[in-house]
Design a protein around this motif. Structure first.
Motif, PDB file in Angstrom:
ATOM      1  N   VAL A  43      21.923  14.556   8.317  1.00  0.00           N
ATOM      2  CA  VAL A  43      22.480  13.550   7.389  1.00  0.00           C
ATOM      3  C   VAL A  43      21.434  12.466   7.085  1.00  0.00           C
ATOM      4  CG1 VAL A  43      24.223  11.722   7.169  1.00  0.00           C
ATOM      5  CG2 VAL A  43      24.873  13.964   8.043  1.00  0.00           C
ATOM      6  N   LEU A  44      20.762  11.969   8.118  1.00  0.00           N
ATOM      7  CA  LEU A  44      19.773  10.905   7.890  1.00  0.00           C
ATOM      8  C   LEU A  44      18.562  11.408   7.095  1.00  0.00           C
ATOM      9  CD1 LEU A  44      19.713   8.827  11.216  1.00  0.00           C
ATOM     10  CD2 LEU A  44      21.136   8.539   9.211  1.00  0.00           C
ATOM     11  N   SER A  45      18.185  12.681   7.335  1.00  0.00           N
ATOM     12  CA  SER A  45      17.055  13.248   6.565  1.00  0.00           C
ATOM     13  C   SER A  45      17.413  13.328   5.085  1.00  0.00           C
ATOM     14  CB  SER A  45      16.708  14.659   7.052  1.00  0.00           C
ATOM     15  OG  SER A  45      16.298  14.625   8.381  1.00  0.00           O
ATOM     16  N   LEU A  46      18.599  13.850   4.789  1.00  0.00           N
ATOM     17  CA  LEU A  46      19.024  13.985   3.391  1.00  0.00           C
ATOM     18  C   LEU A  46      19.140  12.617   2.729  1.00  0.00           C
ATOM     19  CD1 LEU A  46      21.698  16.844   3.730  1.00  0.00           C
ATOM     20  CD2 LEU A  46      19.376  17.015   2.809  1.00  0.00           C
ATOM     21  N   PHE A  47      19.674  11.655   3.472  1.00  0.00           N
ATOM     22  CA  PHE A  47      19.826  10.311   2.918  1.00  0.00           C
ATOM     23  C   PHE A  47      18.441   9.681   2.654  1.00  0.00           C
ATOM     24  CE2 PHE A  47      20.955   5.668   3.549  1.00  0.00           C
ATOM     25  CZ  PHE A  47      21.549   5.548   2.306  1.00  0.00           C
ATOM     26  N   SER A  48      17.497   9.891   3.584  1.00  0.00           N
ATOM     27  CA  SER A  48      16.135   9.345   3.402  1.00  0.00           C
ATOM     28  C   SER A  48      15.476   9.956   2.166  1.00  0.00           C
ATOM     29  CB  SER A  48      15.264   9.657   4.625  1.00  0.00           C
ATOM     30  OG  SER A  48      15.830   9.112   5.777  1.00  0.00           O
ATOM     31  N   LEU A  49      15.641  11.275   1.988  1.00  0.00           N
ATOM     32  CA  LEU A  49      15.042  11.938   0.821  1.00  0.00           C
ATOM     33  C   LEU A  49      15.672  11.439  -0.479  1.00  0.00           C
ATOM     34  CD1 LEU A  49      14.675  15.575   2.200  1.00  0.00           C
ATOM     35  CD2 LEU A  49      12.831  13.963   1.679  1.00  0.00           C
ATOM     36  N   TYR A  50      16.980  11.178  -0.429  1.00  0.00           N
ATOM     37  CA  TYR A  50      17.678  10.623  -1.599  1.00  0.00           C
ATOM     38  C   TYR A  50      17.084   9.237  -1.947  1.00  0.00           C
ATOM     39  CZ  TYR A  50      21.362   8.278  -4.239  1.00  0.00           C
ATOM     40  OH  TYR A  50      22.038   7.556  -5.183  1.00  0.00           O
ATOM     41  N   LEU A  51      16.877   8.423  -0.911  1.00  0.00           N
ATOM     42  CA  LEU A  51      16.324   7.075  -1.142  1.00  0.00           C
ATOM     43  C   LEU A  51      14.924   7.155  -1.750  1.00  0.00           C
ATOM     44  CD1 LEU A  51      17.353   5.310   2.212  1.00  0.00           C
ATOM     45  CD2 LEU A  51      18.390   4.982  -0.038  1.00  0.00           C
ATOM     46  N   LEU A  52      14.118   8.098  -1.242  1.00  0.00           N
ATOM     47  CA  LEU A  52      12.764   8.254  -1.783  1.00  0.00           C
ATOM     48  C   LEU A  52      12.792   8.757  -3.222  1.00  0.00           C
ATOM     49  CD1 LEU A  52      10.834   9.780   1.262  1.00  0.00           C
ATOM     50  CD2 LEU A  52      10.307   7.618   0.124  1.00  0.00           C
ATOM     51  N   LYS A  53      13.686   9.703  -3.489  1.00  0.00           N
ATOM     52  CA  LYS A  53      13.773  10.267  -4.842  1.00  0.00           C
ATOM     53  C   LYS A  53      14.167   9.191  -5.849  1.00  0.00           C
ATOM     54  CE  LYS A  53      15.707  13.909  -7.612  1.00  0.00           C
ATOM     55  NZ  LYS A  53      16.801  14.840  -7.835  1.00  0.00           N
ATOM     56  N   LYS A  54      15.130   8.383  -5.460  1.00  0.00           N
ATOM     57  CA  LYS A  54      15.591   7.320  -6.378  1.00  0.00           C
ATOM     58  C   LYS A  54      14.644   6.123  -6.381  1.00  0.00           C
ATOM     59  CE  LYS A  54      19.377   9.139  -7.912  1.00  0.00           C
ATOM     60  NZ  LYS A  54      19.545   9.400  -9.355  1.00  0.00           N
ATOM     61  N   GLY A  55      13.776   6.067  -5.393  1.00  0.00           N
ATOM     62  CA  GLY A  55      12.844   4.934  -5.301  1.00  0.00           C
ATOM     63  C   GLY A  55      13.520   3.657  -4.842  1.00  0.00           C
ATOM     64  N   ILE A  56      14.672   3.798  -4.186  1.00  0.00           N
ATOM     65  CA  ILE A  56      15.422   2.608  -3.751  1.00  0.00           C
ATOM     66  C   ILE A  56      14.582   1.832  -2.734  1.00  0.00           C
ATOM     67  CG2 ILE A  56      17.482   1.833  -2.460  1.00  0.00           C
ATOM     68  CD1 ILE A  56      18.899   4.313  -3.792  1.00  0.00           C
ATOM     69  N   GLY A  57      14.433   0.547  -2.993  1.00  0.00           N
ATOM     70  CA  GLY A  57      13.679  -0.303  -2.072  1.00  0.00           C
ATOM     71  C   GLY A  57      12.167  -0.204  -2.210  1.00  0.00           C
ATOM     72  N   ILE A  58      11.675   0.780  -2.970  1.00  0.00           N
ATOM     73  CA  ILE A  58      10.218   0.916  -3.086  1.00  0.00           C
ATOM     74  C   ILE A  58       9.731   0.954  -4.534  1.00  0.00           C
ATOM     75  CG2 ILE A  58       9.724   1.945  -0.839  1.00  0.00           C
ATOM     76  CD1 ILE A  58       9.891   4.682  -2.074  1.00  0.00           C
ATOM     77  N   LYS A  59      10.635   1.231  -5.472  1.00  0.00           N
ATOM     78  CA  LYS A  59      10.248   1.202  -6.888  1.00  0.00           C
ATOM     79  C   LYS A  59      11.163   0.241  -7.622  1.00  0.00           C
ATOM     80  CE  LYS A  59       8.740   6.012  -7.477  1.00  0.00           C
ATOM     81  NZ  LYS A  59       8.921   7.199  -8.325  1.00  0.00           N
ATOM     82  N   THR A  60      10.744  -0.175  -8.807  1.00  0.00           N
ATOM     83  CA  THR A  60      11.618  -1.044  -9.603  1.00  0.00           C
ATOM     84  C   THR A  60      12.231  -0.246 -10.744  1.00  0.00           C
ATOM     85  OG1 THR A  60       9.669  -1.760 -10.819  1.00  0.00           O
ATOM     86  CG2 THR A  60      10.491  -3.219  -9.110  1.00  0.00           C
TER      87      THR A  60
ATOM     88  N   ASN B 159       0.817  -1.217   0.000  1.00  0.00           N
ATOM     89  CA  ASN B 159       0.000   0.000   0.000  1.00  0.00           C
ATOM     90  C   ASN B 159       0.854   1.271   0.000  1.00  0.00           C
ATOM     91  OD1 ASN B 159      -0.159  -1.371   2.729  1.00  0.00           O
ATOM     92  ND2 ASN B 159      -0.767   0.652   3.310  1.00  0.00           N
ATOM     93  N   ILE B 160       2.168   1.116  -0.062  1.00  0.00           N
ATOM     94  CA  ILE B 160       3.051   2.260  -0.352  1.00  0.00           C
ATOM     95  C   ILE B 160       2.679   2.832  -1.729  1.00  0.00           C
ATOM     96  CG2 ILE B 160       4.865   0.770  -1.370  1.00  0.00           C
ATOM     97  CD1 ILE B 160       5.540   3.968   0.579  1.00  0.00           C
ATOM     98  N   GLU B 161       2.104   1.950  -2.587  1.00  0.00           N
ATOM     99  CA  GLU B 161       1.717   2.402  -3.934  1.00  0.00           C
ATOM    100  C   GLU B 161       0.659   3.507  -3.869  1.00  0.00           C
ATOM    101  OE1 GLU B 161       0.663  -1.108  -6.153  1.00  0.00           O
ATOM    102  OE2 GLU B 161       2.705  -1.895  -6.069  1.00  0.00           O
ATOM    103  N   GLU B 162      -0.166   3.485  -2.796  1.00  0.00           N
ATOM    104  CA  GLU B 162      -1.169   4.553  -2.635  1.00  0.00           C
ATOM    105  C   GLU B 162      -0.472   5.911  -2.563  1.00  0.00           C
ATOM    106  OE1 GLU B 162      -3.109   3.457   0.996  1.00  0.00           O
ATOM    107  OE2 GLU B 162      -4.493   2.079   0.021  1.00  0.00           O
ATOM    108  N   LEU B 163       0.654   5.939  -1.891  1.00  0.00           N
ATOM    109  CA  LEU B 163       1.401   7.192  -1.742  1.00  0.00           C
ATOM    110  C   LEU B 163       2.184   7.533  -3.008  1.00  0.00           C
ATOM    111  CD1 LEU B 163       2.804   6.954   1.880  1.00  0.00           C
ATOM    112  CD2 LEU B 163       1.602   8.912   0.934  1.00  0.00           C
ATOM    113  N   LEU B 164       2.782   6.504  -3.612  1.00  0.00           N
ATOM    114  CA  LEU B 164       3.628   6.756  -4.788  1.00  0.00           C
ATOM    115  C   LEU B 164       2.809   7.244  -5.981  1.00  0.00           C
ATOM    116  CD1 LEU B 164       6.037   3.676  -4.611  1.00  0.00           C
ATOM    117  CD2 LEU B 164       6.445   5.993  -3.795  1.00  0.00           C
ATOM    118  N   VAL B 165       1.581   6.739  -6.111  1.00  0.00           N
ATOM    119  CA  VAL B 165       0.717   7.162  -7.214  1.00  0.00           C
ATOM    120  C   VAL B 165       0.246   8.607  -6.998  1.00  0.00           C
ATOM    121  CG1 VAL B 165      -1.547   6.763  -8.282  1.00  0.00           C
ATOM    122  CG2 VAL B 165      -0.060   4.839  -7.791  1.00  0.00           C
ATOM    123  N   SER B 166       0.038   8.958  -5.737  1.00  0.00           N
ATOM    124  CA  SER B 166      -0.532  10.277  -5.408  1.00  0.00           C
ATOM    125  C   SER B 166       0.537  11.379  -5.546  1.00  0.00           C
ATOM    126  CB  SER B 166      -1.060  10.260  -3.978  1.00  0.00           C
ATOM    127  OG  SER B 166       0.021  10.285  -3.077  1.00  0.00           O
TER     128      SER B 166
END
Lengths: 254, 308
Positions: A237-254, A89-96
């Motif tokens: 540092v952790l905030s910037l790294f988390s935002l980087y992971l979300l931007k790249k979709g690491i672990g949540i997008k293919t 259900n992370i897809e609910e957020l990614l689509v929005s």
């Protein structure tokens, strides 16, 4: 797009999730910490004597409270975000159209709220065993919030990389718990041999626990400014790294 | 105006698999569009990229004039997605699933509640609003996903195999619902393995195979290109062998049934005349395969032959 509505939607969803299962999320720390205060504080503590000019039970209260905040802020985000990934259900957020920073802020705030609730419960229980008069309320509150934020961020990163439920248990068991116990919850680092005192100084949790202890009872083994600096740097540092992971979709997008 | 415009879209996965090889695709506003293809052809990857669940390797996606990369927020606001698999929180109530999704689109609580009620009533789920979603039947779960996708009134609704695994009664009610939604002005992109579904609902079609669009046209002209219709004839009396009828390809299926290939220029009247001359009485006939299915198999077959 109203980002504040999206933010509050995530926070409300998170709070509803952990309050719905309060026997798993709020009750256990109440029982565990009661046992800490009873066994270590009262039964054993009375034979240890005072540390830093305060009774042993008063000395351990700040560490026990913050240890609960650390473990529950972390556990909330890691389990919630990983479940969101697992159930897809992370897809609910990614689509929005919710921006990545709102997703991060929402989940981290959910972790902070759980940290505050658990910390509050543990504080109330500690008052039954110890005589605490808050020395520096502002410092206590800021350290409390910053620590909950930092470990919520860490939980988020763990969840992003986790591929199974085992992966979300490894860090709390093998990293967080040992670092918390070795971070001076139950002792002053001044009691350790010199070499172990130096080694302890690389443990970031030591700084947070001592800063919180300073806020509550006015006793610390470390420089408070350094503690704030280290905590602040970790959060950035952790905030910037988390935002980087979300931007790249690491672990949540293919 | 184009509801969707895709240009030179490619996707290469980390394992080296090239799922999309530079596809171009246009869907008009208000269309009911079918995106078909065999398993692994690239349909889900295409839909994943359009709905931001998959990162494209290169190329562009524009939704109602908004570039998905440069004008992300507006582009995403136009889309509603009904995915292939159940992906809502199974521990939430039906009402909360839809309301939460409204919140993600910046819809305030009061309006979110009104929209949730409207969508759940439309999906005939209002009486289940306080039910924890994991307790719903398969058909109800699919309708929850449609209600969730509709709550922010998207201009483009993507339905990724919405009727997979549901019984015929629910499937037909979902067809009616989709037609109603489309009539109200929502553009629909449908992927399905039920080709009769695509044939009866969709006006335009694209067929994707091996990461390439092998057909992109309107349904009527695609089906007009089908030269031979295949029928199964049920016979009143048993026969020993298939009769010879010039111009038709006839095979015996059983003692009381025949398979007949009917070229468009020959038609059925002449066939019946010939069968009557052979003293064969036909009591009923039906299409051997759905017309689109036949066309689909021809296109996929010729695309595979070209590649080899």
């Amino acid at each position: 797009m109203n980002n504040s509505i999206a933010f509050w939607t995530i926070v409300t969803k998170e709070v509803r999730r952990f309050t719905r299962i309060w026997p798993q999320t709020i009750l256990p720390p109440a029982i565990t910490t009661s046992l800490y205060f009873l066994i270590f504080g009262k039964l054993i503590g009375d034979r240890i004597g005072p540390i830093g000019g305060v009774s042993y039970i008063d000395y351990i209260v700040p560490g026990v409270i913050l240890m609960s905040v650390i473990s529950h802020a972390y556990a909330n985000v890691v389990s919630s975000f990983y479940s969101t990934k697992f159930q897809r259900n992370i897809e609910e957020l990614l689509v929005s159209p919710v921006p990545n920073w709102v997703i991060l802020a929402g989940y981290v705030s959910g972790g902070v709220v759980r940290g505050i609730m658990v910390g509050g419960v543990v504080t109330i229980i500690s008052l039954m065993f110890a005589d605490i008069s808050i020395a520096h309320f502002g410092i206590s509150a800021v350290v409390f919030i910053l620590t909950a934020t930092l470990f919520s961020l860490a939980g988020f990163i763990n969840a992003v990389f986790a591929d199974s439920f085992d992966d979300i248990a490894i860090i709390p068991s093998f990293v967080l718990t040992p670092l918390s116990y070795l971070g001076g919850v139950f002792y002053s680092v001044a009691m350790l041999p010199e070499i172990w005192q130096k080694i302890s100084l690389v443990n970031p949790i030591l700084y947070m626990i001592n800063a919180f202890r300073y806020g509550l009872i006015g006793v610390t083994d470390v420089d408070i400014k350094l503690a704030f600096l280290i905590t602040g740097c970790f959060i950035v540092v952790l905030s910037l790294f988390s935002l980087y992971l979300l931007k790249k979709g690491i672990g949540i997008k293919t | 105006m184009k509801a969707l415009s895709i240009r030179k879209l490619t996707k290469k996965y980390n394992n080296g698999f090239e799922a999309l090889k530079g596809i171009d695709l246009d869907v008009d506003s208000g269309d009911f569009f079918a995106l078909l293809g065999p398993n692994g052809a690239g349909k889900s990857t295409t839909i994943g990229i359009i709905s931001s669940l998959v990162n494209a390797t290169s190329g562009s996606v524009t939704i109602f004039g908004h570039d998905l990369q440069k004008d992300r927020e507006r582009a995403k606001t136009c889309i509603g997605l009904v995915p292939q698999e159940i992906n809502f929180n199974q521990f939430e109530t039906v009402k909360h699933i839809v309301q939460i999704q409204a919140g993600y689109y910046g819809i305030g609580q009061k309006e979110a509640k009104q929209r949730t009620e409207r969508c759940l009533r439309q999906m005939d789920l209002w009486t289940q609003r306080d039910t924890v979603s994991r307790r719903l039947s398969g058909g109800m779960k699919r309708r929850v996903m449609i209600a969730r996708a509709m709550v922010h009134s998207p201009k483009l609704l993507i339905l990724d195999e919405p009727t997979a695994g549901v019984d015929i009664e629910i499937r037909r009610s979902m067809w009616e619902l989709m037609e109603e939604v489309n009539k109200q002005g929502t553009t629909i992109i449908l992927t399905t393995h039920y080709l009769e579904e695509a044939e009866s609902l969709c006006r335009n079609i694209a067929i994707i195979n091996n990461g390439q669009i092998v057909e992109h046209s309107d349904m009527a002209s695609l089906l007009n290109r089908l030269n031979i219709d295949h029928f199964v004839l049920d016979l009143a009396e048993p026969i020993k062998s298939a009769p010879h009828c010039t111009g038709y390809q006839i095979d015996k299926i059983s003692d009381r049934s025949l398979s007949v290939g009917v070229p468009k220029e020959q038609g059925l009247n002449k066939l019946f005349e010939m069968l009557t001359a052979h003293n064969i009485k036909v009591i009923s006939l039906k299409n051997k395969s759905n017309r689109l299915e036949q066309m689909f198999m021809d296109l996929i077959g010729s695309s595979a032959a070209e590649q080899s």
